[in-house]
Design an enzyme around this catalytic site. Structure first.
Site, mmCIF file in Angstrom:
data_model
loop_
_atom_site.group_PDB
_atom_site.id
_atom_site.type_symbol
_atom_site.label_atom_id
_atom_site.label_comp_id
_atom_site.label_asym_id
_atom_site.label_seq_id
_atom_site.Cartn_x
_atom_site.Cartn_y
_atom_site.Cartn_z
ATOM 1 N N SER A 23 0.802 -1.219 0.000
ATOM 2 C CA SER A 23 0.000 0.000 0.000
ATOM 3 C C SER A 23 0.839 1.275 0.000
ATOM 4 O O SER A 23 0.524 2.216 -0.742
ATOM 5 C CB SER A 23 -0.965 -0.001 1.188
ATOM 6 O OG SER A 23 -1.965 -0.982 1.018
ATOM 7 N N LYS A 72 -10.168 -5.294 10.017
ATOM 8 C CA LYS A 72 -11.276 -4.866 9.164
ATOM 9 C C LYS A 72 -12.628 -4.883 9.873
ATOM 10 O O LYS A 72 -13.529 -4.126 9.500
ATOM 11 C CB LYS A 72 -11.326 -5.726 7.890
ATOM 12 C CG LYS A 72 -10.135 -5.502 6.967
ATOM 13 C CD LYS A 72 -10.266 -6.291 5.675
ATOM 14 C CE LYS A 72 -9.092 -6.053 4.757
ATOM 15 N NZ LYS A 72 -9.245 -6.760 3.456
#
Length: 279
Positions: A23, A72
């Site tokens: 990322s 998450k």
């Protein structure tokens, strides 16, 4: 007071383990192309216990966060709201800090999968197969809700996993049938196969690739290609890679965090490819 447009802005990816994350490479490549010299993107090793104190320490310079496992779901109670997509799979991989101080969660994995498939010409299929039943499999089901008009067969290792996939199917309004992992070779004849399992899990299936395969979406990107993806490609089938998914979901994250609408997908993909090639 929200930061001014000229102020330094921060973003980061959180998770555990996190050292492998691409990322930072992707987001920094986007910032460079967009001329956002005052933006930075980092990575932080954060587990579930460390998430609340991390949030408490964030200042107004923060624009957003990317989240990977195991955060998450753990992040949801810390947010002021989540999108319908995130709610549908009970998973947030993107947090945006708004100008009025709210923390808003979204899931870009699902539309990222759809975008990656469409880039490879997959707009609609009449059936599909999923290999695996973990968190990524639920996102795959949510993506298939948008592109598959018929049955999805999920190949799993246990009845408990099978029950979970059927429940996700009901929730996402996808027709799901489950089958035993021992028969996973049969999955490879489907019009679209999505492999969501960890590295090495599908290696033994490479010998079962049919003579005229259709499309394989393998969510792994390192090591790449997987034995299954390599054999699939050699047989003439289309392959969508985990890097395709990673780039498309990252494009959506950059759009949300920066407010820019023309995010450089090609530059981000090239940066990701170089990072993987360099080891």
């Amino acid at each position: 007071m929200p930061p001014r447009a000229t102020d330094a802005r921060r973003a980061a990816v959180l998770g555990s383990p996190i050292a492998h994350s691409l990322s930072p490479v992707l987001h920094r490549a986007a910032y460079a192309e967009l001329g956002l010299a005052n933006w930075s993107y980092e990575r932080f090793e954060i587990d579930e216990a460390g998430l609340p104190p991390f949030f408490e320490g964030l200042g107004p310079e923060w624009a957003g966060l990317s989240l990977t496992m195991p955060l998450k779901r753990a992040v949801i109670p810390l947010l002021d709201g989540i999108s319908d997509t995130a709610a549908s799979v009970e998973a947030v991989n993107t947090v945006v800090f708004t100008a009025d101080g709210r923390r808003v969660g979204d899931n870009t994995d699902v539309p990222g999968m759809v975008a990656a498939l469409r880039e490879h010409g997959i707009e609609q299929v009449d059936s599909a197969a999923i290999l695996g039943a973990g968190a990524t499999a639920s996102s795959a089901l949510a993506a298939l809700a948008r592109v598959c008009t018929g049955e999805v067969v999920a190949y799993v290792r246990s009845e408990a996993r099978a029950a979970e996939m059927r429940q996700w199917g009901e929730r996402l309004e996808v027709e799901v049938r489950t089958a035993d992992w021992a028969d996973a070779g049969q999955a490879l004849s489907a019009p679209l196969v999505i492999a969501t399992t960890p590295a090495g899990t599908t290696d033994a299936l490479a010998d079962a690739v049919p003579g005229r395969p259709t499309t394989l979406f393998d969510v792994l990107y390192d090591p790449w290609p997987t034995p299954l993806a390599a054999r699939w490609s050699m047989a003439g089938g289309a392959v969508v890679s985990g890097l395709d998914l990673l780039v498309h979901q990252a494009v959506l994250q950059v759009e949300q965090m920066t407010g820019r609408s023309r995010v450089p997908l090609a530059a981000m993909r090239a940066a990701g490819g170089r990072a993987l090639a360099s080891g």
